[in-house]
Design an enzyme around this catalytic site. Structure first.
Site, mmCIF file in Angstrom:
data_model
loop_
_atom_site.group_PDB
_atom_site.id
_atom_site.type_symbol
_atom_site.label_atom_id
_atom_site.label_comp_id
_atom_site.label_asym_id
_atom_site.label_seq_id
_atom_site.Cartn_x
_atom_site.Cartn_y
_atom_site.Cartn_z
ATOM 1 N N GLU A 174 96.998 -8.170 63.684
ATOM 2 C CA GLU A 174 96.801 -8.653 62.724
ATOM 3 C C GLU A 174 98.410 -7.995 61.551
ATOM 4 O OE1 GLU A 174 98.058 -10.838 58.962
ATOM 5 O OE2 GLU A 174 97.370 -11.680 60.850
ATOM 6 N N ILE A 197 83.749 -0.062 62.037
ATOM 7 C CA ILE A 197 85.406 0.565 63.369
ATOM 8 C C ILE A 197 86.590 -0.951 62.600
ATOM 9 C CG2 ILE A 197 86.297 0.061 65.202
ATOM 10 C CD1 ILE A 197 83.299 0.783 66.508
ATOM 11 N N GLY A 217 89.382 -5.679 66.418
ATOM 12 C CA GLY A 217 91.127 -5.741 66.568
ATOM 13 C C GLY A 217 92.069 -6.697 65.976
ATOM 14 N N VAL A 218 90.894 -7.737 65.951
ATOM 15 C CA VAL A 218 91.869 -8.989 65.503
ATOM 16 C C VAL A 218 93.140 -8.308 64.499
ATOM 17 C CG1 VAL A 218 90.683 -10.566 66.217
ATOM 18 C CG2 VAL A 218 90.515 -9.994 64.036
ATOM 19 N N HIS A 274 81.103 -4.569 59.675
ATOM 20 C CA HIS A 274 81.542 -4.070 61.559
ATOM 21 C C HIS A 274 82.100 -2.648 61.248
ATOM 22 C CE1 HIS A 274 84.458 -4.380 64.805
ATOM 23 N NE2 HIS A 274 84.394 -5.350 64.227
#
Length: 225
Positions: A139, A131, A134-135, A125
């Site tokens: 978290e 990058i 987003g999750v 990723h």
């Protein structure tokens, strides 16, 4: 500072009051410029110096490692990574809070996630443009919230409780987070139902003073192990 040149003829033709007003205006201009400069922190002065382009043909002034490291001079570690590991059940590669720099028990906290290129998520990723997912940003913020929930006065049972996500609302990602960034997170407790063990929180995270992600509402459930 800005300066205005007056001709000798113009000055000679001024009345004493007008000349006094001119001198006072010049003095105030000089004082305001010096006050602005003296009120800046060493880090901000360094940033302004770095952001100012060097005149054409001149080499940019070398800053050096010592001055770059001075940002930590104004940051006190409240909870180290070892102390965080004694509160949170997470472990590598899923422990996403490296240190806490502000902590108001039962209310709010500021924590830091240092993003590095050797983290496993960057393998896929993305291979050519890493990058932080987003999750994982959300978290990391949730884990910072967990430090509030699992510490007194909310949790007085020591290591006898866990916390779980039950919901998240109003998530907005504003800018990408990449290796080399420090994700500075802030979580605030909005409400805690002691009888049911439910906590509601809100949070934001920044990189370089710019917001990277904001979450209107986190909800957690505290459970006994």
């Amino acid at each position: 500072a800005s300066y205005i040149l007056y001709s000798r003829e113009l000055v000679d033709n001024m009345t004493p009051i007008a000349l006094l007003m001119l001198l006072l205006a010049a003095l105030m201009n000089i004082m305001s410029t010096n006050c602005f400069s003296s009120n800046l922190s060493p880090i901000r002065r360094m940033q302004l110096k770095m952001s100012t382009p060097a005149p054409e043909g001149e080499a940019k002034e070398w800053v050096g490692a010592k001055k770059f490291s001075m940002k930590d001079r104004y940051t006190t570690t409240v909870l180290s990574s070892e102390q965080i590991s004694k509160i949170l059940p997470h472990r590598y590669p899923f422990l996403l809070v490296d240190r806490v720099v502000e902590f108001e028990a039962g209310k709010r906290a500021v924590g830091i996630k240092c993003v590095t290129a050797n983290e496993p998520q960057f393998t896929g990723h993305f291979p050519d443009r890493p990058i932080m997912p987003g999750v994982l940003m959300v978290e990391a913020m949730a884990q910072l919230g967990g430090l509030i929930c699992l510490s007194p006065p909310i949790n007085t049972e020591g290591g006898g409780r866990l916390f779980f996500f039950t919901g998240v609302n109003g998530v907005r990602w504003k800018s990408p987070v990449t290796p080399g960034d420090d994700l500075i997170m802030e979580m605030s407790l909005v409400n805690f139902d002691e009888r049911l063990g439910f906590a509601t929180m809100t949070g934001k995270a920044y990189v370089g003073g710019k917001i990277a992600v904001s979450v209107e509402e986190f909800t957690f459930a505290l459970a006994r192990t």
